[in-house]
Design a protein around this motif. Structure first.
Motif, PDB file in Angstrom:
ATOM      1  N   ILE A 241     -32.342  56.553 -20.452  1.00 14.39           N
ATOM      2  CA  ILE A 241     -31.498  55.822 -19.511  1.00 14.39           C
ATOM      3  C   ILE A 241     -30.311  56.671 -19.080  1.00 14.39           C
ATOM      4  O   ILE A 241     -29.881  56.625 -17.920  1.00 14.39           O
ATOM      5  N   LYS A 242     -29.798  57.499 -19.984  1.00 13.67           N
ATOM      6  CA  LYS A 242     -28.664  58.364 -19.656  1.00 13.67           C
ATOM      7  C   LYS A 242     -29.039  59.347 -18.553  1.00 13.67           C
ATOM      8  O   LYS A 242     -28.304  59.512 -17.581  1.00 13.67           O
ATOM      9  N   ARG A 243     -30.187  59.966 -18.683  1.00 16.28           N
ATOM     10  CA  ARG A 243     -30.650  60.928 -17.676  1.00 16.28           C
ATOM     11  C   ARG A 243     -30.972  60.234 -16.349  1.00 16.28           C
ATOM     12  O   ARG A 243     -30.717  60.774 -15.278  1.00 16.28           O
ATOM     13  N   CYS A 244     -31.508  59.036 -16.443  1.00 16.60           N
ATOM     14  CA  CYS A 244     -31.844  58.270 -15.244  1.00 16.60           C
ATOM     15  C   CYS A 244     -30.579  57.950 -14.455  1.00 16.60           C
ATOM     16  O   CYS A 244     -30.552  58.094 -13.227  1.00 16.60           O
ATOM     17  N   LYS A 245     -29.528  57.531 -15.126  1.00 18.10           N
ATOM     18  CA  LYS A 245     -28.262  57.228 -14.453  1.00 18.10           C
ATOM     19  C   LYS A 245     -27.654  58.484 -13.841  1.00 18.10           C
ATOM     20  O   LYS A 245     -27.209  58.478 -12.699  1.00 18.10           O
ATOM     21  N   MET A 246     -27.646  59.582 -14.617  1.00 15.84           N
ATOM     22  CA  MET A 246     -27.049  60.822 -14.128  1.00 15.84           C
ATOM     23  C   MET A 246     -27.802  61.375 -12.923  1.00 15.84           C
ATOM     24  O   MET A 246     -27.204  61.757 -11.925  1.00 15.84           O
ATOM     25  N   LYS A 247     -29.106  61.421 -13.027  1.00 17.16           N
ATOM     26  CA  LYS A 247     -29.905  62.092 -12.013  1.00 17.16           C
ATOM     27  C   LYS A 247     -30.092  61.265 -10.742  1.00 17.16           C
ATOM     28  O   LYS A 247     -30.028  61.796  -9.639  1.00 17.16           O
ATOM     29  N   TYR A 248     -30.330  59.965 -10.885  1.00 21.89           N
ATOM     30  CA  TYR A 248     -30.715  59.154  -9.737  1.00 21.89           C
ATOM     31  C   TYR A 248     -29.646  58.192  -9.239  1.00 21.89           C
ATOM     32  O   TYR A 248     -29.655  57.821  -8.077  1.00 21.89           O
ATOM     33  N   LEU A 249     -28.738  57.765 -10.100  1.00 19.99           N
ATOM     34  CA  LEU A 249     -27.772  56.758  -9.662  1.00 19.99           C
ATOM     35  C   LEU A 249     -26.395  57.335  -9.355  1.00 19.99           C
ATOM     36  O   LEU A 249     -25.862  57.100  -8.290  1.00 19.99           O
ATOM     37  N   LYS A 250     -25.812  58.083 -10.246  1.00 20.69           N
ATOM     38  CA  LYS A 250     -24.451  58.584 -10.012  1.00 20.69           C
ATOM     39  C   LYS A 250     -24.415  59.520  -8.814  1.00 20.69           C
ATOM     40  O   LYS A 250     -23.738  59.267  -7.848  1.00 20.69           O
ATOM     41  N   GLY A 251     -25.165  60.586  -8.854  1.00 23.11           N
ATOM     42  CA  GLY A 251     -25.212  61.510  -7.726  1.00 23.11           C
ATOM     43  C   GLY A 251     -25.958  60.912  -6.557  1.00 23.11           C
ATOM     44  O   GLY A 251     -25.638  61.141  -5.401  1.00 23.11           O
ATOM     45  N   GLY A 252     -26.980  60.112  -6.848  1.00 21.37           N
ATOM     46  CA  GLY A 252     -27.796  59.525  -5.801  1.00 21.37           C
ATOM     47  C   GLY A 252     -27.041  58.519  -4.970  1.00 21.37           C
ATOM     48  O   GLY A 252     -27.192  58.469  -3.756  1.00 21.37           O
ATOM     49  N   VAL A 253     -26.177  57.723  -5.602  1.00 21.38           N
ATOM     50  CA  VAL A 253     -25.420  56.716  -4.872  1.00 21.38           C
ATOM     51  C   VAL A 253     -24.426  57.393  -3.941  1.00 21.38           C
ATOM     52  O   VAL A 253     -24.301  57.048  -2.778  1.00 21.38           O
ATOM     53  N   GLU A 254     -23.722  58.412  -4.443  1.00 19.27           N
ATOM     54  CA  GLU A 254     -22.728  59.092  -3.621  1.00 19.27           C
ATOM     55  C   GLU A 254     -23.383  59.828  -2.457  1.00 19.27           C
ATOM     56  O   GLU A 254     -22.925  59.761  -1.329  1.00 19.27           O
ATOM     57  N   SER A 255     -24.471  60.546  -2.733  1.00 20.50           N
ATOM     58  CA  SER A 255     -25.118  61.300  -1.659  1.00 20.50           C
ATOM     59  C   SER A 255     -25.824  60.369  -0.679  1.00 20.50           C
ATOM     60  O   SER A 255     -25.872  60.649   0.506  1.00 20.50           O
ATOM     61  N   ALA A 256     -26.377  59.254  -1.157  1.00 24.50           N
ATOM     62  CA  ALA A 256     -27.051  58.309  -0.266  1.00 24.50           C
ATOM     63  C   ALA A 256     -26.040  57.651   0.665  1.00 24.50           C
ATOM     64  O   ALA A 256     -26.307  57.449   1.832  1.00 24.50           O
ATOM     65  N   ASN A 257     -24.874  57.317   0.144  1.00 27.30           N
ATOM     66  CA  ASN A 257     -23.851  56.688   0.991  1.00 27.30           C
ATOM     67  C   ASN A 257     -23.317  57.659   2.031  1.00 27.30           C
ATOM     68  O   ASN A 257     -22.968  57.258   3.121  1.00 27.30           O
ATOM     69  N   ALA A 258     -23.267  58.943   1.694  1.00 27.76           N
ATOM     70  CA  ALA A 258     -22.761  59.931   2.635  1.00 27.76           C
ATOM     71  C   ALA A 258     -23.739  60.186   3.775  1.00 27.76           C
ATOM     72  O   ALA A 258     -23.345  60.532   4.877  1.00 27.76           O
TER      73      ALA A 258
END
Length: 129
Positions: A108-125
């Motif tokens: 779950i830690k890797r999933c959050k780091m790889k797909y949600l934290k960076g993914g949310v910021e880059s997707a919103n941009a």
């Protein structure tokens, strides 16, 4: 209580997702309602596609959800079944939605780091909205 050795434990997979069109709010009660609605639709699809045994063997659970992003936990053996059932969600609470799988991870830690934290910021941009 003793932990089982790794060879006897069931391996889990974590699926990062986004649901476009889901009504979101910052209130905690609304977030828990969204978790219940998504879990209900996912389990409903699993039962209709693979039966009650398929649902039971999948060990599916909504592990985390914030706004339209979240993580589903399931067993390694039923990963494909859960992804199929998730992709077939077309409406939640009478509202048309589009479920998108962002990726799969073993922790779950890797999933959050790889797909949600960076993914949310880059997707919103890059959304262009």
């Amino acid at each position: 209580m003793k932990r089982l050795p790794p060879s006897l434990r069931h391996r889990k997979r974590y699926i990062a997702f986004r649901i476009i069109g889901l009504r979101t709010s910052d209130r905690t009660s609304d977030q828990s309602e969204n978790i219940k609605k998504v879990a209900h639709k996912l389990m409903e699809n699993l039962i209709s596609l693979f039966g009650e045994v398929g649902l039971t063997n999948s060990s599916v659970w909504i592990e985390y959800m914030e706004n339209e992003y979240g993580i589903i936990r399931c067993s390694n053996e039923s990963l494909d079944k859960v992804m199929i059932a998730f992709s077939l969600i077309s409406e939640i609470d009478g509202v048309k939605v589009l479920p998108i799988t962002l990726g799969v991870s073993g922790t779950i830690k890797r999933c959050k780091m790889k797909y949600l934290k960076g993914g949310v910021e880059s997707a919103n941009a890059t959304d262009g909205l």
